[in-house]
Design a protein around this motif. Structure first.
Motif, short mmCIF file in Angstrom:
data_model
loop_
_atom_site.label_atom_id
_atom_site.label_comp_id
_atom_site.label_asym_id
_atom_site.label_seq_id
_atom_site.Cartn_x
_atom_site.Cartn_y
_atom_site.Cartn_z
N GLU A 48 0.81 -1.21 0.00
CA GLU A 48 0.00 0.00 0.00
C GLU A 48 0.84 1.26 0.00
N ALA A 50 2.63 2.46 2.31
CA ALA A 50 2.34 3.16 3.55
C ALA A 50 3.52 4.02 3.98
N ARG A 71 -2.16 7.51 -2.76
CA ARG A 71 -2.62 6.33 -2.05
C ARG A 71 -3.00 6.73 -0.63
N ARG A 73 -2.62 5.55 2.34
CA ARG A 73 -1.69 5.41 3.45
C ARG A 73 -0.32 6.03 3.17
N SER A 74 -0.19 6.66 2.02
CA SER A 74 1.08 7.30 1.67
C SER A 74 1.10 8.74 2.18
#
Length: 233
Positions: A48, A50, A71, A73-74
């Protein structure tokens, strides 16, 4: 108007002791205390993507992240994030794609300070050297085609050893290429991979590498910093 800029490759939060410690990275950033900070390797490369620094962890800092992530969770784009001091207006932010053989990109933001808009780009160029020139050209092309010409700062891990060799030659006479000093590897720095590049609108007041006991172990790079004053137009 004087502003302090900094760039820091945080190595996904993993220090020389092998520990992933995002709080330690934030402590180094507090030591640096820059107005706008470009981070590299802030997100994981797989899954993901992250961020190693949670968004909530920024709540107790002087900065907020420019909204460039694609994204949930980025924090950044291809690992590039920009932190902006609270109180500065973020006019726009975008994730930039770069020509590459491996995933690379840049984070761009337009910030308004004291009524003046400025453009800041954080990037992490190709490690192999095969596409670094193309990547710098892409960044300069993005700036040249922007709707408004603004005072600009580009900073990050350029992965280029020579100050004005290779890809750095692409900047030409209208840009100030600043190599603040040896920043890699952090314990015994040898290479000037981390740089700050400014348009001619800025006067360079000071620049350097942030050396501290904490920074020497928090990442494999040391932060670089520069203070600029904007010329009166």
């Amino acid at each position: 108007m004087q502003l302090k800029f900094a760039s820091y490759n945080i190595h996904k939060g993993v220090g020389l002791d092998g520990r992933r410690d995002p709080e330690r990275i934030l402590a180094v950033l507090r030591e640096v205390d820059a107005d706008i900070i470009a981070l590299q390797e802030v997100d994981m490369r797989l899954g993901e993507r992250a961020s190693v620094i949670q968004r909530s962890a920024l709540d107790d800092t002087p900065w907020r992240a420019a909204p460039v992530a694609r994204r949930p969770r980025s924090l950044g784009w291809h690992g590039n994030a920009l932190l902006v001091r609270r109180g500065m207006e973020i006019v726009s932010a975008e994730a930039l794609d770069l020509p590459t053989l491996e995933p690379r990109g840049a984070a761009g933001v337009v910030v308004k300070v004291e009524g003046q808009s400025i453009r800041v780009i954080g990037t992490h160029l190709d490690l192999s050297g095969l596409r670094r020139r193309d990547q710098v050209r892409a960044l300069l092309g993005h700036i040249a085609t922007a709707q408004e010409a603004l005072p600009t700062v580009i900073m990050g891990d350029f992965n280029q050893w020579g100050r004005m060799t290779g890809a750095m030659r692409e900047f030409g006479p209208n840009w100030q290429v600043i190599s603040p000093g040896r920043s890699f590897p952090s314990r015994r720095p040898l290479a000037r991979l981390d740089r700050i590049v400014a348009s001619a609108d800025w006067a360079v007041e000071e620049h350097g590498v942030h050396h501290s006991r904490l920074a020497a172990v928090a990442s494999d790079h040391l932060p670089v910093e520069a203070a600029f004053t904007l010329h009166n137009n």
